[in-house]
Design an enzyme around this catalytic site. Structure first.
Site, short mmCIF file in Angstrom:
data_model
loop_
_atom_site.label_atom_id
_atom_site.label_comp_id
_atom_site.label_asym_id
_atom_site.label_seq_id
_atom_site.Cartn_x
_atom_site.Cartn_y
_atom_site.Cartn_z
N ASP A 7 3.37 -6.26 -18.96
CA ASP A 7 2.29 -6.11 -17.98
C ASP A 7 2.15 -4.64 -17.65
OD1 ASP A 7 0.34 -7.23 -16.04
OD2 ASP A 7 1.71 -6.38 -14.57
N GLU A 9 0.27 -1.71 -14.73
CA GLU A 9 -0.50 -1.40 -13.53
C GLU A 9 -1.27 -0.12 -13.81
OE1 GLU A 9 -0.84 -3.45 -11.17
OE2 GLU A 9 0.85 -4.80 -11.52
N GLU A 52 -8.31 1.39 -3.42
CA GLU A 52 -8.51 0.00 -3.82
C GLU A 52 -7.38 -0.45 -4.76
OE1 GLU A 52 -12.31 1.85 -2.69
OE2 GLU A 52 -10.78 2.36 -4.20
N HIS A 57 -1.29 -2.82 -5.93
CA HIS A 57 0.07 -2.63 -6.45
C HIS A 57 0.96 -1.77 -5.56
CE1 HIS A 57 -1.72 1.12 -7.72
NE2 HIS A 57 -2.42 0.54 -8.69
N HIS A 153 2.02 -6.60 -6.39
CA HIS A 153 2.10 -6.59 -7.85
C HIS A 153 3.07 -5.51 -8.32
CE1 HIS A 153 -1.65 -9.01 -8.86
NE2 HIS A 153 -1.65 -8.94 -7.55
N ASP A 158 5.84 -8.92 -12.57
CA ASP A 158 4.82 -9.79 -13.14
C ASP A 158 5.17 -10.21 -14.57
OD1 ASP A 158 3.48 -9.59 -10.79
OD2 ASP A 158 1.71 -8.57 -11.58
#
Length: 232
Positions: A7, A9, A52, A57, A153, A158
């Protein structure tokens, strides 16, 4: 079979719009079992993290200022060494693969050629019409999201959750137990490298003499047993 569940970010939704990778997490799985081997790193994106994205995260611009950049050996090259030629598994894989390949291009490295599995269409085929987000799938399979709800997150967290979801979606536990061909016994053991266990001695018969005699009498009453027809 070796698979890497991973995963990322990022600072936003599109590398074409200048968004960058800020975190990579990955979990190794072999023959449907998580091995405990992981990869994790933060990445300095050389740009601000929009508020945002931070709300999702909780990774700030300030936190990333002293982190290595993707082209440094501990990030991009280290990730490539970790994944090797394994199959890659991601949730909404085009997003994560898009960012990884964009960073590789910026670093002057070739794009990944690994095979890729996307768990989103896999979940939608298995549960048509049902939500296919990672949160929804964790809830469906009874996988705890407590840490994610507390910390937000995170790429490694994740990845660990997705590995559990992937096992449920693919029957990975059964695959590991019975082997990739669905058989048990020595074939499954041979595939995993484990020695085949042999029984030390035969088990004593469980049928009593009376039960054997009753069975023989019952067979004698049958005019044409089905196995006699087959044998004939």
């Amino acid at each position: 079979m070796r698979q890497i569940i991973f995963d990322t970010e990022t600072t936003g939704f599109s590398p074409q719009d200048g968004d960058r990778l800020i975190e990579i997490g990955a979990v190794e799985m072999i023959d449907g079992n998580v091995t405990g081997e992981t990869f994790h790193t933060y990445v300095n994106p050389d740009r601000e993290v929009p508020i945002e994205a931070y709300r999702v995260h909780q990774i700030s611009t300030e936190f990333l200022r002293d982190k290595p950049r993707f082209h440094e050996d501990s990030v991009g090259p280290a990730f490539l060494r970790f994944i090797g030629d394994a199959e890659l598994v991601a949730h909404n894989a085009p997003f994560d693969m898009g960012f990884i390949n964009a960073e590789l291009a910026l670093a002057g490295m070739p794009e990944l050629t690994n095979s890729v599995r996307d768990t989103v269409p896999l979940a939608r085929r298995k549960f048509p019409g049902a939500p296919a987000s990672l949160d929804a799938l964790c809830q469906r399979f009874g996988i705890s999201k407590a840490e994610r709800e507390e910390k937000g997150h995170g790429a490694l967290l994740d990845s660990e959750l997705l590995a559990k979801v992937f096992i449920e979606l693919t029957g990975g536990r059964q695959t590991a137990l019975f082997g990739a061909d669905g058989r048990g016994g020595s074939q499954g053991a041979a595939r995993s490298g484990a020695p085949t266990r042999q029984r030390g001695k035969e088990l004593p018969p469980r049928l009593t003499d009376a039960e054997k005699e009753a069975h023989a009498a019952f067979i004698g009453e049958l005019k044409t047993p089905i196995w006699a027809k087959v044998a004939g």
